[in-house]
Design a protein around this motif. Structure first.
Motif, mmCIF file in Angstrom:
data_model
loop_
_atom_site.group_PDB
_atom_site.id
_atom_site.type_symbol
_atom_site.label_atom_id
_atom_site.label_comp_id
_atom_site.label_asym_id
_atom_site.label_seq_id
_atom_site.Cartn_x
_atom_site.Cartn_y
_atom_site.Cartn_z
ATOM 1 N N GLN A 135 0.882 -1.427 0.237
ATOM 2 C CA GLN A 135 -0.056 -0.075 0.005
ATOM 3 C C GLN A 135 1.024 1.406 0.010
ATOM 4 O O GLN A 135 0.639 2.286 -0.635
ATOM 5 N N LYS A 136 1.939 1.181 0.849
ATOM 6 C CA LYS A 136 2.814 2.450 0.556
ATOM 7 C C LYS A 136 3.567 2.649 -0.489
ATOM 8 O O LYS A 136 3.509 3.902 -0.681
ATOM 9 N N LYS A 137 4.007 1.665 -1.046
ATOM 10 C CA LYS A 137 4.554 1.817 -2.361
ATOM 11 C C LYS A 137 3.378 2.282 -3.561
ATOM 12 O O LYS A 137 4.181 3.057 -4.175
ATOM 13 N N ARG A 138 2.361 1.928 -3.432
ATOM 14 C CA ARG A 138 1.153 2.355 -4.428
ATOM 15 C C ARG A 138 1.226 3.854 -4.280
ATOM 16 O O ARG A 138 1.144 4.654 -5.194
ATOM 17 N N PHE A 139 0.986 4.291 -2.930
ATOM 18 C CA PHE A 139 0.504 5.502 -2.661
ATOM 19 C C PHE A 139 1.763 6.394 -2.902
ATOM 20 O O PHE A 139 1.571 7.426 -3.290
ATOM 21 N N ASP A 140 3.016 5.892 -2.490
ATOM 22 C CA ASP A 140 4.168 6.786 -2.665
ATOM 23 C C ASP A 140 4.638 6.956 -4.145
ATOM 24 O O ASP A 140 4.945 8.325 -4.402
ATOM 25 N N PHE A 141 4.095 6.182 -4.910
ATOM 26 C CA PHE A 141 4.346 6.203 -6.476
ATOM 27 C C PHE A 141 3.474 7.630 -6.980
ATOM 28 O O PHE A 141 4.214 8.382 -7.605
ATOM 29 N N PHE A 142 2.153 7.636 -6.235
ATOM 30 C CA PHE A 142 1.414 8.597 -6.771
ATOM 31 C C PHE A 142 1.918 9.918 -6.135
ATOM 32 O O PHE A 142 2.077 11.137 -6.733
#
Length: 521
Positions: free
Chosen positions: A249-256
Motif C-alpha cells: 500500500q505504501k509503495k502504491r501511494f508513494d508512487f502517486f
C-alpha cells in the motif's frame, strides 16, 4: 506615500507569517509526536523545499503560488496608499517568500529538536509571536485577503502523467518501476478525474486514492473473482479477499505522491494536497519478520518435488514424470540455498561469471562483462557486486559440467525475461505456483527464504559478520569496512563450506539418468 504602501505590505506579510508560525507550532506539538507520522520524511521534505526557496529568493524567481498570493495581498491594500503597483508586487512577493523560508526554518529546527535555533532570525518578522490560541489555518487565504486572481489553468492530469513517465524514462528507470507507476495510475484513474487541470487536484482526491488502495484486494488483477473488473468494482466483488499489506500500500501511494511532488516542483501545482494523509493499514511493529527461512521439512519437500525426482515435461515441471533434467529450474533453488544469491542474480548469470582463481571456482556477481550491451545485468545494490565461491554441494550435482555445456551468454536461457524487464518476475510466479501445489509456501515462506536459510547457516557455523556480509552482498555502515577488497577467495571458500543443512540429502537429484540440460537450451 511610499512609506505608507511599504508599511501596509509589511504588516500583511507579518500577519501571513504569523499564520504559518501557528501552523508550524501545531504540527510540532500535536502531529509530529504521533507514531504514524514519519518525522524523518517530513525533515527531508522541509530541507529540500527550504533549499529550493532560498535559491529562488536569491535570484527573485517567484513561484506561481507566491505571485498569486502577492497579487491578492496588494489588491487588499487601500488604493489610497499606492505609489507603484509594480514596486508593491515586488515587495509582497519577496516578503511572502521570506515568510515561507523563515517558517520552514523554524519548523525544521523544532523537528530536529534544536530549540536554540527557534528564535526568529529574519528582521522583517522581529517581534511576531504565535497566536495565544493557535489553530491550524484554513487552506484558503486569510479572511483579510480576497481570493487570488485567476491564473492560467494547468495542463490536465492525463497529459502530465504521460510527461512524468517520459521524464522518468530518460533517467534509465527500470521497466519494472515504470510498470509499477502505470499500475498506480490505473488505480488513480478509477477515483480521480485525469481530464481535469492538475491545479484542481485536492486532498479529497488523495483521500479517495488512499482509500481505494487500502480496500482493493491483493493481486486483484489475478484473482478469478476480480481480474476482469475495474478497481472500484473489484473492491465490491472482493470484499472478503485479503487486502494489500502495508509495504505494498505504501509503495502504491508513494508512487502517486512522487508524481504530485514532481508537479509541484514543475509548478503545475502550488502545493502537494493531502501531504499528511496516512494509510488505512497500520505500519507493522519493528522486529516483525517479513520473511522466514524454510524449516527442515519444507526444504526436504522442495527437493523432493518433480524438479528433483522427475517431471512430466518442461511445461509441467510441477507434475511427476520421467523427465530428469538439470535446467534453470533445477539449479536456481540449489544455488540460492548454498550461495545465498537472489533469484535475479542467479538467473542473469553469464557463462563468463563462472570463474576460477587460485584453485577456487566462484560466481563473479558484477555488472560489467565482456558481453554485448544487452547482456549488461542489473544488481540490487552497490554492495551486490561480489565474488561467491561455489559450495561443494553445488559442484557435487555436476554444475560445472552443466556450465561447460552452455554456449556464450546466459547459462539459464530457458528462464526468460519478464514483462517488467526483470528475470525475477516470471520466476516468482513459477515458484508461487509450485509452492502452493506442493504445500511449502506460506505468506512468510517465499523464494527469498533461501537467502534467510543461508544467512542463518552462516551464523550457526560462527562465520564472522564481516565475512557473512561480504558473501551476501550486504553493506555495512561502519566506515572501517569500506576499505580494502575484503577477505580472500580462499578464506571465503573455507567459510562458505561451513554452510550445512541438517537432514537434507540431494544425492537422489544427480547421477545416472539425469540430463545435464545442455541440449535443451
Amino acid at each position: 506615500m511610499a512609506q505608507g504602501q511599504d508599511a501596509a505590505i509589511d504588516q500583511a506579510i507579518r500577519d501571513y507569517f504569523r499564520e504559518a508560525l501557528d501552523w508550524g507550532q501545531e504540527f510540532a506539538d500535536i502531529f509530529a509526536p504521533e507514531a504514524e507520522v514519519d518525522v524523518e520524511d517530513c525533515i527531508a521534505t522541509l530541507e529540500t523545499r527550504l533549499a529550493l526557496l532560498r535559491r529562488r529568493l536569491a535570484v527573485r524567481d517567484f513561484p506561481s503560488d507566491i505571485q498569486s498570493e502577492a497579487t491578492a495581498l496588494v489588491e487588499a491594500i487601500p488604493q489610497s496608499t499606492f505609489t507603484s503597483r509594480y514596486q508593491a508586487l515586488q515587495r509582497a512577493q519577496t516578503g511572502l517568500l521570506r515568510a515561507k523560508i523563515e517558517a520552514d526554518r523554524l519548523l525544521l529546527a523544532k523537528l530536529h529538536g534544536d530549540y536554540a535555533q527557534t528564535q526568529i532570525a529574519d528582521p522583517l518578522f522581529a517581534g511576531v509571536t504565535s497566536s495565544p490560541d493557535a489553530v491550524i489555518p484554513a487552506i484558503v487565504p486569510p479572511a483579510s485577503m480576497p481570493a487570488p486572481l485567476a491564473v492560467a489553468p494547468a495542463p490536465p492530469l492525463r497529459e502530465l502523467a504521460i510527461k512524468y513517465e517520459q521524464a522518468l524514462a530518460t533517467q534509465n528507470i527500470k521497466e519494472k518501476t515504470l510498470g509499477d507507476l502505470r499500475l498506480t495510475f490505473d488505480l488513480a484513474r478509477a477515483v480521480i478525474d485525469f481530464d481535469k487541470p492538475a491545479s484542481l487536484l485536492d486532498t479529497a482526491d488523495m483521500k479517495a486514492l488512499r482509500d481505494l488502495i487500502g480496500q482493493i484486494p491483493a493481486h486483484y488483477q489475478k484473482k478469478p473473482e476480480t481480474r476482469d473488473l475495474d478497481p472500484v468494482a473489484a473492491i465490491k466483488a472482493g470484499h472478503d479477499l485479503p487486502k494489500m499489506g502495508y509495504e505494498t500500500q505504501k509503495k502504491r501511494f508513494d508512487f502517486f505522491k512522487r508524481f504530485v511532488a514532481w508537479m509541484v516542483a514543475e509548478e503545475y501545482l502550488p502545493k502537494a494536497p493531502g501531504a499528511d494523509l496516512k494509510l488505512l493499514v497500520k505500519k507493522p511493529p519493528k522486529g516483525k519478520p517479513k520473511r522466514l527461512p524454510y524449516d527442515t521439512d519444507q526444504l526436504k519437500l522442495i527437493f523432493k518435488t518433480p524438479i528433483y525426482t522427475g517431471r512430466r515435461s518442461l511445461k509441467h515441471s510441477g507434475v511427476p514424470g520421467d523427465l530428469r533434467l538439470k535446467d534453470g529450474r533445477y539449479w536456481v533453488p540449489v544455488i540460492a540455498l548454498y550461495a545465498g544469491m537472489r533469484s535475479g542474480e542467479i538467473i542473469q548469470l553469464l557463462k563468463s561469471d563462472i570463474r576460477t582463481e587460485d584453485g577456487v571456482t566462484y560466481f563473479d556477481i558484477s555488472k560489467w562483462e565482456d558481453e554485448e550491451a544487452e547482456e549488461i545485468k542489473n544488481l540490487k545494490t552497490g554492495s551486490s557486486y561480489r565474488r561467491v565461491p561455489i559450495h561443494s554441494a553445488i559442484l557435487a550435482l555436476g554444475f560445472l559440467d552443466y556450465v561447460a555445456s552452455r554456449g556464450k551468454g546466459r547459462i539459464f536461457p530457458d528462464l526468460k525475461l519478464g514483462s517488467d524487464g526483470t528475470y525475477s518476475q516470471p520466476w516468482s510466479k513459477f515458484w508461487y505456483n509450485l509452492g502452493n501445489a506442493w504445500g511449502f509456501r506460506t505468506p512468510l515462506h517465499v523464494f527469498h527464504s533461501f537467502r534467510h536459510n543461508f544467512v542463518d547457516a552462516l551464523h550457526d557455523a560462527n562465520v564472522t559478520d564481516a565475512i557473512a556480509m561480504q558473501l551476501c552482498g550486504h553493506a555495512d555502515d561502519a566506515a572501517h569496512w569500506g576499505y580494502g577488497k575484503g577477505a580472500s577467495l580462499g578464506r571465503l571458500k573455507e567459510e562458505i563450506e561451513k554452510v550445512q543443512y541438517s537432514g537434507l540429502d540431494l544425492s537422489h537429484a544427480t547421477g545416472f539418468g539425469w540430463d545435464k540440460g545442455g541440449e535443451h537450451g
